[in-house]
Scaffold this active site. Structure first.
Site, mmCIF file in Angstrom:
data_model
loop_
_atom_site.group_PDB
_atom_site.id
_atom_site.type_symbol
_atom_site.label_atom_id
_atom_site.label_comp_id
_atom_site.label_asym_id
_atom_site.label_seq_id
_atom_site.Cartn_x
_atom_site.Cartn_y
_atom_site.Cartn_z
ATOM 1 N N LYS A 94 4.036 5.113 -0.299
ATOM 2 C CA LYS A 94 4.222 3.710 -0.716
ATOM 3 C C LYS A 94 4.524 3.666 -2.231
ATOM 4 C CE LYS A 94 1.160 2.409 2.996
ATOM 5 N NZ LYS A 94 0.463 1.345 3.669
ATOM 6 N N GLU A 108 5.474 -3.410 5.818
ATOM 7 C CA GLU A 108 5.403 -3.960 4.462
ATOM 8 C C GLU A 108 6.778 -4.425 3.995
ATOM 9 O OE1 GLU A 108 3.232 -0.747 2.607
ATOM 10 O OE2 GLU A 108 1.486 -1.290 3.799
ATOM 11 N N GLY A 160 -3.775 0.184 6.591
ATOM 12 C CA GLY A 160 -4.515 0.003 5.339
ATOM 13 C C GLY A 160 -5.820 -0.759 5.494
HETATM 14 C C1 PEP Z 1 1.518 3.098 6.703
HETATM 15 O O1 PEP Z 1 1.706 2.629 5.598
HETATM 16 O O2 PEP Z 1 2.488 3.360 7.426
HETATM 17 C C2 PEP Z 1 0.156 3.355 7.139
HETATM 18 C C3 PEP Z 1 -0.041 3.756 8.358
HETATM 19 O O3 PEP Z 1 -0.834 3.150 6.210
HETATM 20 P P1 PEP Z 1 -2.385 3.578 6.343
HETATM 21 O O4 PEP Z 1 -2.417 4.974 6.888
HETATM 22 O O5 PEP Z 1 -2.932 3.465 4.963
HETATM 23 O O6 PEP Z 1 -3.019 2.612 7.305
#
Ligand code: PEP
Length: 259
Positions: free
Chosen positions: A11, A97, A180
């Site tokens: 990210k 996102e 997240g």
């Molecule tokens: C993602 O951003 O694709 C994701 C799965 O994030 P996290 O593992 O932090 O939930």
């Protein structure tokens, strides 16, 4: 038999120094997960740093998005030929996102699905494997609309590009409520959704359905990865937060070895 894939989505995190440390930590242990495909997705300003670190390893890299256009007046966007310049093997497409950001400027989810299908076609043409992210929002989850949301995008992608093109792609089931939040889907829930995705493709082409890698993403950590990856239709993971910690990410890659 499908090979497992673990993808680390950094990210908008990192710095030259912290990336160096993270990359060294992952590369150092990579012999312990050599049977697994592993790809890292840094912010694109760090692509060159990641390319230089990984070029002599078995690990792959890519970007977190790409434009459906080849070039032109699209400020802030990155094209498929640019990804080729940096040796990218993969690209993430349709991450929630990104979807939320675009939804804010007024595009509805159906139009976004068409744009995602276009980006997917552009990636395939450029020889880059798209990882197409699909998942329901918390509201859609509550309303029991998971299959509807997933079927809509899978059907559009197949209708726009033909089912065979999917054999060069990866799918990622990423329930938005699990991203997240620390609340991963249970292995049983994720398996049910993955099996639904595979069946949807099977109706068009059994061979593609059998061979396509379907990843799970949403709060995967070192200690919950193994039960998820042991499910028959879960072929690895798309990892956000836990991909920023070398030890944690290595543990997840190792959990995919015996999947
Ligand atoms: C993602 O951003 O694709 C994701 C799965 O994030 P996290 O593992 O932090 O939930």
């Amino acid at each position: 038999m499908r090979k497992a894939l673990v993808a680390g989505n950094w990210k908008m995190n990192g710095s030259s120094d912290s990336n160096k440390h993270l990359l060294e930590g992952i590369i150092k242990e990579s012999a312990s997960f050599s049977s697994v495909d592993v790809a890292l997705f840094p912010p694109s300003v760090y692509l060159q740093q990641v390319q230089e670190a990984l070029v002599s390893t078995e690990l792959a890299w890519g970007t977190q998005n790409l434009s459906q256009f080849e070039k032109g007046a699209y400020t802030g966007e990155i094209s498929a030929p640019m990804l080729n310049d940096f040796g990218c093997s993969y690209v993430l497409i349709g991450h929630s996102e990104r979807r939320c950001l675009y939804a804010e400027i007024g595009l509805d989810q159906l139009i976004l699905d068409y744009i995602i299908a276009e980006k997917y076609a552009v990636a395939i043409q450029a020889g880059i494997t798209p990882i197409i992210c699909i998942g329901e929002s918390p509201e859609e989850h509550e309303q029991g609309k998971t299959e509807e949301v997933i079927a809509r995008l899978v059907d559009i992608v197949i209708a726009q590009n033909g089912v065979q093109a999917l054999s060069q792609a990866v799918l990622a089931y990423e329930p938005v409520w699990a991203i997240g939040t620390g609340k991963s889907a249970t292995p049983e829930w994720a398996q049910e959704v993955h099996s639904f995705m595979r069946e949807r493709i099977y109706k068009h082409d059994p061979e593609t359905a059998e061979s396509i890698q379907i990843l799970y993403g949403g709060s995967v950590k070192g200690d919950n990865a193994a039960p998820l990856f042991s499910m028959p239709d879960i072929d690895g993971g798309l990892i956000g937060g836990a991909s920023l910690d070398a030890d944690e990410f290595v543990k997840i890659c190792q959990a995919a070895v015996s999947y």
